[in-house]
Write a protein that holds these residues in place. Structure first.
Motif, short mmCIF file in Angstrom:
data_model
loop_
_atom_site.label_atom_id
_atom_site.label_comp_id
_atom_site.label_asym_id
_atom_site.label_seq_id
_atom_site.Cartn_x
_atom_site.Cartn_y
_atom_site.Cartn_z
N SER A 256 58.99 90.02 7.61
CA SER A 256 60.11 90.77 8.16
C SER A 256 61.36 90.57 7.32
CB SER A 256 60.32 90.31 9.60
OG SER A 256 61.66 90.47 9.97
N THR B 14 61.16 92.60 3.97
CA THR B 14 61.47 94.04 4.04
C THR B 14 62.94 94.26 4.40
OG1 THR B 14 60.57 93.91 6.27
CG2 THR B 14 59.14 94.79 4.58
N ALA B 15 63.43 93.49 5.38
CA ALA B 15 64.80 93.72 5.84
C ALA B 15 65.78 93.37 4.72
CB ALA B 15 65.09 92.88 7.08
N SER C 187 60.77 97.81 8.46
CA SER C 187 61.08 96.47 8.94
C SER C 187 61.37 96.49 10.44
CB SER C 187 62.28 95.94 8.17
OG SER C 187 62.75 94.76 8.74
#
Lengths: 97, 94, 106, 498, 314
Positions: free
Chosen positions: D348, D351-352, D474
């Motif tokens: 996470s 992607t974020a 995300s």
């Protein structure tokens, strides 16, 4: 026969060691860079040379003997260059003082 | 025989080690390089003695060493003439 | 004490010396040098382990010996990169290449 | 034994390698095209590996040269590897999409340095990461770590400004120290157990002086590369100074490579009783990273530095999984929630954070600066970008349904199950702090200003779209993760499980 | 065996003394000279540890590292002058000393806690070595059992060179790597640089050729080639090709490509990636080594030369 060869090896190798001794003492005790350089070349040329001469009869084949000689020649070459260059550096150093 | 050669190696190493004091003391770059050169020669001698004592591969190592110490010396010779060198070599210890 | 143990201890001290130099020496080039000392200490340690593994005619375990060769080459490339970076920083006019005194941004 | 899916692993190594070599040799305009062709294939490969894992229910293995470990080297993919492979490909794909116009070779001109290097370094990072995820041998992993370093360092100073060069040099020194310490640990393990193969080590390793020394050395080395507090000082200048696309790769992926090895080490190689003792320490550092990283992030004036410091904090969360996993095992339960939570946090955050860095890059190229106090009006000009930034921020904070929420929820519940409430408290406080700086940035951007005063630097729509796509991914990760929830548990070596 | 122990003791002492001096000496230049000596000593140590392959590598790579550092010390001297006088704070030194001591003490403890008998892979290696047809066990490990490490290592070298080149100033990109050196052709050193490379190349090929059965191989030979190339470059006899040159880039990746191609051929022919068909192992390994030697030689040499600096650098 082999005893004779061994005796030659020991004699030559330890004479070579003696010149290393001379070179080291000179490097440590001589007063200035140029004379120290002189002592150093003795160790290079004669010390290693005698050791190589001593070891030659111990070589297992002709290639090993050839390699021994090439090693000595290479060290001689390196010695020559370093002497020339070091002498120049040393002179610059002394004139700068 | 091999043992004698090994002792010879010990002595050569000890002598080059004594030459190391020159590397420590300087006072100038010239002396340092000389000590380095002595080490190259001494190292080659030690390897040769080890090699003749039975570790034949040491001869090849000595060969490499001899060739490359010539290379290092030559490199230094090239760079010693260039700008900036004088500062690096200095006049020795302050 | 055997020679093998001796070189093992030598490697341990080399690594310690290198770590000390890496932290203490302010010049980046000296840090690179210290890194090389640590590296050679690690390789020597591995060489000691290889020598301990000597068996059936081989003077040492060839697996660690081979890994040491790979390691030496990798460490050389790392040194070359670090030196190039340092020279580039110098050419770009970085202030004396001091790399540890620039925490001011945070 | 080589499994039926094994050749996929070889392909996953050779594809980026071939792409990197081709990009380097062909250069010029060919380099980006090579990468653009390779990435979709890589995505298919990663999916195929994942599918194989789910179908067969066990890890994929490939014996290189058909030599058995410990003499030979095996490639091995379990659920953790597969998840990271997929994440890497997705993030790199979006980064390549985003960077397409940024790093284009000038037409009818000699080859330019920056574009060439970017398109060579991108597959280089990819290769290094895939090797980290797939190799099953401690020494191969060392080489992989060095590959990662050599690929990542030049990304930091791609623009060649003195301050980025200095950051790169510092990063390099940290990374080299890290890998040499890691190698030393691996050497010690070989000295004791006579193998470097992870699967074999997992059955042989037992606590002892040498094992502890190896564990500590390797962990410290890897932490220096992961930038866990207090070894984080190199990260913010390095990540904030790089070009946006490079920052995205560095912050999202590169630090995860060494983190992945920390997981491998503690979960697969070392026995559970060691983790029980060490887990609290690791998590302690993690908690300090969360608090310090967030606190410093709050005080930042520049957007990219803020995001970089938030990386420092988010890395901290990753380390909370260790005592939780150990605690669950200690209670005779499966450690799955903690491990899955930790891994999900990694995915996470990857992607974020990539989305946020790229968003910041777009903002920078529009405004010509990234001072947080002067961000007014950005939302008018770059609505998609601001939305992407906000969604990424939501994932960092951990609000539902983002992947961050899922991750933190798993970790929180594991903390409460095992009675380690203090880690739960750290997570909650960290979340609040994150929320406050994300909020303050977003609020600034949506303040409207006179459209006349806005700089009119146009940003291509596709770049905004790429960032938004990643941010949405995300954001929705929490839902996706509900489906193959157990996939990361497939093929675990299970040295932790009793 | 007394002599052996004395020799090893002396060697260990010397290594430590030179290392400590390298860390402690004021001048960076002096430290780099010390480091060159240190490399020499290590080569002897490797011989004493019965690792002639490592000794060869150390001797060869040590010289290249020495040259790299010596040159950097000379170039950086003006800007580092101020740093040389900087004494680190006592607190830092104490902290570093404690840390270093802790590491050394731990490792020393580990040395005494290593298991007896030592674990070893010698039995496995000797059992499998025959199938490779190689006489040198280290080469068998490098190119058969753990071939992926060697392949990746070649890639590491390429990565490192890419990284070094990426440091070039934008304006200098595409040009000839390194700063140009004017060679005084009448000089004694130019004469020697003509004499030495042919000898060196012969020795390099010798080291490469014996590597299959005796200590030696592509790394060591490649390093020698690199050193000879550097000599000729410094004397102005040859010039490295510009970094934009396609031919140069092909030469850099040649070894890796051959390795990859033969490794892939192993999949249908021998049943696994990086496996060699029965009876073909030795010739194929020699082919890989020959290609790698050239690529490694070029890469190492260019790594020492550095990034294309254009006219800016003196």
């Amino acid at each position: 026969m082999s005893l004779l060869i061994d005796a030659w090896t020991v004699l030559a190798v330890f004479s070579g060691v003696f010149f290393f001794l001379a070179g080291t003492v000179g490097l440590l005790r001589f007063p200035d860079a140029l004379t120290r350089l002189h002592a150093l070349t003795k160790a290079d040329n004669l010390g290693l040379g005698l050791i190589v001469f001593g070891l030659l009869p111990q070589a297992v084949d002709v290639w090993m003997a050839l390699k021994l000689i090439v090693i000595w020649l290479l060290v001689l070459i390196a010695g020559a260059v370093v002497s020339q260059r070091v002498a120049r550096v040393a002179r610059a150093q002394e004139s700068g003082q | 025989m091999a043992d004698l050669l090994l002792w010879a190696a010990v002595i050569v190493l000890a002598l080059t080690a004594a030459g190391l004091l020159r590397l420590l003391r300087g006072p100038g770059a010239a002396d340092r390089i000389m000590a380095g050169q002595l080490f190259g020669t001494g190292g080659a001698a030690v390897l040769l003695l080890l090699g003749a004592g039975g570790a034949y591969a040491a001869i090849d190592v000595a060969l490499t060493l001899a060739l490359l110490s010539a290379f290092v010396s030559l490199t230094f010779a090239v760079y010693a003439g260039r700008a900036g060198t004088r500062q690096a070599l200095g006049r020795g210890e302050e | 004490m055997t020679s093998i143990t001796l070189f093992g201890l030598c490697a341990a001290v080399l690594i310690g010396l290198g770590v000390y130099g890496l932290i203490v020496n302010p010049q980046p080039l000296r840090k690179i040098l210290a890194f090389n000392l640590i590296g050679s200490g690690v390789f020597l340690f591995f060489g000691m382990i290889a020598r301990r593994g000597a068996a059936s005619g081989l003077g040492g375990d060839p697996v660690p010996q081979a890994l040491v060769i790979t390691g030496i080459v990798v460490a050389f490339s790392a040194t070359a990169l670090a030196v190039a970076l340092l020279l580039r920083l110098d050419a770009a006019g970085g202030p004396s290449g001091l790399d540890d005194a620039v925490d001011g941004e945070s | 034994m080589t499994t039926s899916g094994g050749p996929l692993l070889v392909a996953a190594l050779l594809l980026p390698l071939a792409a990197m070599l081709a990009a380097f040799v062909l250069g010029r305009a060919q380099a980006p095209r090579v990468v653009a062709c390779a990435l979709p294939v890589g995505l298919l490969l990663a999916l195929a590996i994942l599918a194989d894992l789910l179908c067969s229910g066990e890890a994929l293995v490939y014996l290189l040269g058909a030599w058995q470990p410990p003499l030979g080297i095996a490639l091995r993919a379990d659920g953790l590897s597969a998840a990271m492979l997929l994440t890497t490909t997705v993030v790199l794909g979006v980064v390549a999409w985003f960077a397409w116009g940024d790093f284009a070779q000038p037409a009818n001109a000699p080859e330019a340095r920056q574009p060439l290097m970017f398109w060579v370094l991108l597959p280089a990072v990819w290769l290094a990461l895939n090797t980290v995820f797939l190799a099953n041998d401690l020494f191969t992993l060392y080489v992989a770590l060095e590959l990662l370093t050599f690929a990542a360092v030049p990304l930091v100073c791609l623009e060649g400004r003195p301050e980025t060069l200095r950051a790169a040099l510092r990063y390099l020194l940290f990374a080299l120290l890290g890998s040499v310490l890691y190698l030393l640990g691996a050497v010690l393990l070989y000295g004791v157990y006579g193998t470097l193969d992870i699967a074999q080590l997992s059955t042989r390793v037992h606590p002892g002086v040498a094992t502890w020394a190896a564990a500590v050395l390797m962990t410290v080395g890897l932490l220096a590369k992961t930038a866990l507090f207090p070894l984080h000082l190199w990260l913010p200048p390095a990540h904030a100074g790089a070009p946006a696309a490079a920052s995205a790769m560095l912050s999202a992926l590169v630090v995860k490579g060494s983190f992945f090895l920390v997981i491998r080490l503690w979960l697969d190689v070392l026995p559970g009783e060691m983790m029980l003792e060490a887990g609290q320490w690791l998590a302690g550092l993690g908690a300090a990273a969360i608090l310090v990283g967030n606190l410093v992030a709050l005080r930042q004036r520049r957007l990219k530095l803020l995001i970089a410091y938030s990386t420092v904090a988010q890395i901290g969360y990753l380390f909370l999984m260790f005592p939780l996993a150990a605690g669950l095992v200690g209670m005779g339960l499966s450690d799955a929630p903690a491990v899955t939570g930790g891994l999900l946090q990694a995915v996470s955050h990857a992607t974020a954070k990539a989305a946020m860095f790229m968003a910041a890059g777009l903002i920078y190229s529009t405004l010509g600066h990234d001072r947080i106090e002067d961000l007014q009006g950005v939302a008018q000009q770059l609505p998609m970008t601001v939305l992407a930034f906000a969604l990424g921020g939501v994932a960092l904070v951990g609000l539902p349904p983002s992947g961050g929420f899922m991750a933190k929820w798993l970790l929180l519940s594991a903390a409460l199950t095992t009675g380690q409430w203090w880690w739960a408290a750290v997570m909650v406080i960290g979340g609040l702090m994150t929320a406050s700086y994300v909020f303050s940035v977003v609020v600034r951007t949506i303040v409207a200003v006179d459209p006349e005063k806005m700089p009119k630097m146009a940003v291509p729509r596709y770049r905004e779209a790429s960032v938004l796509a990643l941010a949405i991914f995300s954001f929705l990760l929490g839902c996706v993760a509900l489906l193959p929830f157990e996939v990361v548990q497939v093929g675990r070596l299970g040295s932790v499980l009793p | 065996m007394m002599a052996g122990l004395v020799l090893d003791g002396l060697l260990a002492l010397l290594v430590l003394a030179v290392a400590a001096w390298t860390i402690g000496v004021c001048q960076t230049f002096a430290a780099t000279v010390g480091f060159t000596v240190y490399g020499l000593l290590l080569a002897v140590v490797w011989m004493r540890l019965a690792a002639p392959d490592a000794a060869l590598t150390e001797a060869a790579i040590g010289a290249l590292t020495g040259v790299l550092l010596l040159r950097a010390a000379i170039q950086l001297a003006p800007s580092e002058a101020g740093l040389n006088r900087l004494r680190p704070a006592l607190k830092l030194r104490l902290l570093a000393g404690t840390l270093a001591f802790a590491i050394t003490a731990t490792l020393a403890a580990v040395v005494f806690h290593l298991p007896e008998p030592a674990p070893t892979l010698v039995p496995q290696v000797t059992a499998q070595q025959a199938s490779t047809g190689l006489g040198n066990a280290v080469t068998a490990v490098l190119l058969a059992f753990r071939a992926i490490d060697t392949l990746l290592e070649a890639v590491v070298l390429i990565f490192a060179l890419v990284a070094v080149w990426s440091l070039a100033p934008d304006a200098a990109w595409g040009g000839i790597p390194g700063a140009q050196i004017k060679g005084g052709s009448g000089d004694v050193r130019a004469y020697l640089s003509r004499l030495l490379p042919p000898v060196g190349i012969v020795i390099a090929f010798y080291i490469f050729w014996v590597g299959a059965d005796f200590p030696g191989g592509k790394f060591q030979a490649g390093t020698l080639l690199a050193a000879m190339g550097l000599l000729a470059t410094m004397a102005g006899l040859i010039q490295p090709p510009p970094v934009a040159s396609r031919g140069l880039r092909w030469a850099l990746v040649l070894g890796t490509l051959v390795f990859l191609a033969l490794g892939l051929a192993g999949m249908p022919l021998a049943g696994a990636f990086l496996a060699y068909p029965e009876g073909w192992a030795k010739p194929l390994i020699l082919l890989i080594e020959a290609a790698s030697m050239l690529s490694i030689g070029v890469t190492l040499g260019l790594l020492v030369i550095g990034y294309p600096a254009g006219q800016a650098e003196q």
